[in-house]
Write an enzyme that holds these catalytic residues in place. Sequence first.
Site, PDB file in Angstrom:
ATOM      1  N   ARG A 156      -3.304 -18.614 -10.615  1.00  0.00           N
ATOM      2  CA  ARG A 156      -3.339 -19.642 -11.642  1.00  0.00           C
ATOM      3  C   ARG A 156      -4.599 -20.485 -11.448  1.00  0.00           C
ATOM      4  O   ARG A 156      -5.159 -20.567 -10.348  1.00  0.00           O
ATOM      5  CB  ARG A 156      -2.102 -20.542 -11.552  1.00  0.00           C
ATOM      6  CG  ARG A 156      -0.782 -19.796 -11.709  1.00  0.00           C
ATOM      7  CD  ARG A 156       0.402 -20.727 -11.445  1.00  0.00           C
ATOM      8  NE  ARG A 156       1.673 -20.043 -11.590  1.00  0.00           N
ATOM      9  CZ  ARG A 156       2.312 -19.418 -10.594  1.00  0.00           C
ATOM     10  NH1 ARG A 156       1.778 -19.402  -9.374  1.00  0.00           N
ATOM     11  NH2 ARG A 156       3.473 -18.827 -10.796  1.00  0.00           N
ATOM     12  N   LYS A 180       3.261 -22.679  -7.239  1.00  0.00           N
ATOM     13  CA  LYS A 180       4.251 -23.641  -7.726  1.00  0.00           C
ATOM     14  C   LYS A 180       5.201 -24.032  -6.604  1.00  0.00           C
ATOM     15  O   LYS A 180       5.622 -23.187  -5.813  1.00  0.00           O
ATOM     16  CB  LYS A 180       5.040 -23.032  -8.892  1.00  0.00           C
ATOM     17  CG  LYS A 180       4.232 -22.928 -10.185  1.00  0.00           C
ATOM     18  CD  LYS A 180       5.106 -22.465 -11.325  1.00  0.00           C
ATOM     19  CE  LYS A 180       4.337 -22.457 -12.644  1.00  0.00           C
ATOM     20  NZ  LYS A 180       5.181 -22.016 -13.770  1.00  0.00           N
ATOM     21  N   HIS A 260      -5.432 -18.866 -18.913  1.00  0.00           N
ATOM     22  CA  HIS A 260      -4.274 -18.141 -18.383  1.00  0.00           C
ATOM     23  C   HIS A 260      -4.282 -16.673 -18.814  1.00  0.00           C
ATOM     24  O   HIS A 260      -3.614 -15.839 -18.203  1.00  0.00           O
ATOM     25  CB  HIS A 260      -2.982 -18.822 -18.851  1.00  0.00           C
ATOM     26  CG  HIS A 260      -1.820 -18.616 -17.919  1.00  0.00           C
ATOM     27  ND1 HIS A 260      -1.786 -19.120 -16.637  1.00  0.00           N
ATOM     28  CD2 HIS A 260      -0.653 -17.938 -18.077  1.00  0.00           C
ATOM     29  CE1 HIS A 260      -0.656 -18.779 -16.055  1.00  0.00           C
ATOM     30  NE2 HIS A 260       0.052 -18.056 -16.902  1.00  0.00           N
ATOM     31  N   ARG A 263      -5.132 -14.231 -16.121  1.00  0.00           N
ATOM     32  CA  ARG A 263      -3.979 -13.882 -15.270  1.00  0.00           C
ATOM     33  C   ARG A 263      -3.153 -12.778 -15.942  1.00  0.00           C
ATOM     34  O   ARG A 263      -2.719 -11.831 -15.293  1.00  0.00           O
ATOM     35  CB  ARG A 263      -3.144 -15.139 -15.032  1.00  0.00           C
ATOM     36  CG  ARG A 263      -1.883 -14.957 -14.179  1.00  0.00           C
ATOM     37  CD  ARG A 263      -1.348 -16.346 -13.845  1.00  0.00           C
ATOM     38  NE  ARG A 263       0.056 -16.350 -13.447  1.00  0.00           N
ATOM     39  CZ  ARG A 263       0.487 -16.178 -12.200  1.00  0.00           C
ATOM     40  NH1 ARG A 263      -0.380 -15.927 -11.241  1.00  0.00           N
ATOM     41  NH2 ARG A 263       1.766 -16.232 -11.913  1.00  0.00           N
ATOM     42  N   HIS A 286       5.626 -14.657  -8.779  1.00  0.00           N
ATOM     43  CA  HIS A 286       6.808 -14.889  -9.612  1.00  0.00           C
ATOM     44  C   HIS A 286       8.063 -14.882  -8.756  1.00  0.00           C
ATOM     45  O   HIS A 286       8.238 -13.990  -7.924  1.00  0.00           O
ATOM     46  CB  HIS A 286       6.944 -13.802 -10.691  1.00  0.00           C
ATOM     47  CG  HIS A 286       5.960 -13.944 -11.805  1.00  0.00           C
ATOM     48  ND1 HIS A 286       5.623 -12.904 -12.656  1.00  0.00           N
ATOM     49  CD2 HIS A 286       5.230 -15.009 -12.236  1.00  0.00           C
ATOM     50  CE1 HIS A 286       4.739 -13.325 -13.539  1.00  0.00           C
ATOM     51  NE2 HIS A 286       4.489 -14.592 -13.307  1.00  0.00           N
ATOM     52  N   TYR A 295       5.236  -8.046 -18.758  1.00  0.00           N
ATOM     53  CA  TYR A 295       4.006  -7.259 -18.846  1.00  0.00           C
ATOM     54  C   TYR A 295       4.284  -5.772 -19.102  1.00  0.00           C
ATOM     55  O   TYR A 295       3.421  -5.063 -19.598  1.00  0.00           O
ATOM     56  CB  TYR A 295       3.169  -7.444 -17.577  1.00  0.00           C
ATOM     57  CG  TYR A 295       2.704  -8.866 -17.409  1.00  0.00           C
ATOM     58  CD1 TYR A 295       1.711  -9.389 -18.228  1.00  0.00           C
ATOM     59  CD2 TYR A 295       3.287  -9.706 -16.467  1.00  0.00           C
ATOM     60  CE1 TYR A 295       1.302 -10.709 -18.105  1.00  0.00           C
ATOM     61  CE2 TYR A 295       2.890 -11.021 -16.331  1.00  0.00           C
ATOM     62  CZ  TYR A 295       1.892 -11.527 -17.153  1.00  0.00           C
ATOM     63  OH  TYR A 295       1.500 -12.826 -17.036  1.00  0.00           O
TER      64      TYR A 295
END
Length: 314
Positions: A156, A180, A260, A263, A286, A295
């Site tokens: 990110r 995150k 983004h 990514r 993730h 994806y």
Amino acid sequence: MSKNKDLDQIDQLLEKFILYLKIEKNASQHTIHNYQRDILQFAEFVSRQGADEALLIKTTPILIRSYLAFLKSEQYAKATIMRRIAALRSFFRFLCRENILSENAFDAVRTPKLEKKLPVFLDTNEINELIALPDNSPLGLRDRAVLEMLYATGARVSEIAGINLPDIDFAGRTIIVSGKGAKERIVLIGRSATQILERYLFSSRRKLCAQPGGYGRQNGKVHQRLFVNNRGGPLTDRSIRRIVEKYVEALAFKKNVSPHSIRHTFATHLLDNGADLRSVQELLGHVNLSTTQLYTHVSTERLKASYKKSHPRA
């Protein structure tokens, strides 16, 4: 109970919840800020309904549905509404855990599912054009290193901005990033990204940090942040977004490309070339595999388009 006491009670409960988010959930400052704002906005809505009892403690499913109707009438985006409800559901779950509530009123309210849009990504030629665009000036080399790093790691923008020099292992071609919830993970860099990164470090970064009157030092010490601005100070995630947007605008892509999107491009290209879903999940950081599975839909849609275009009887 008076309105002032109600508000005091809300502040106390919110303070406990924020402490819980920080210590037990290891939530990012961005998440904490959003949750706090969403909860206070809901409290204001409840207060406007004329309640004179403990504002949040007496929340009912009917009141929650009224709040949803209010948000829709104000034409809030579906994603914003979903985020607010998620914040409130988490807060009320915490109140139940602390035995302040016996049941979570949000459990009785079903919210519409957010439609998952297929992510925008660049094809191989487009990403190569984007990365090749910066010139060989000190800032151009930095920009190219930023673009290479985004595509090589799939990290990110905020994670790229937070990289420090000791986080990089050139021999192993790995970098530790903080994602995150301040969760660390290892990302990989290939030959191309490694080469441009070394050029940037030993040429551009050194020059930018050594400028007289610049910001290459913090508190008298040379700072360790990898990417720097034109004065030698740490580059912010907002500045990285501007860098990406500058070159995207120069290429005038017909699709709506954001920082983004690089990514998304990273993940799509890996899956298109045979990478397994679990590996891509790890590299992206993730928590849930379902997030990464989006994806696979991108790859399937491309396959369908190729079939329709190429097969005589499609």
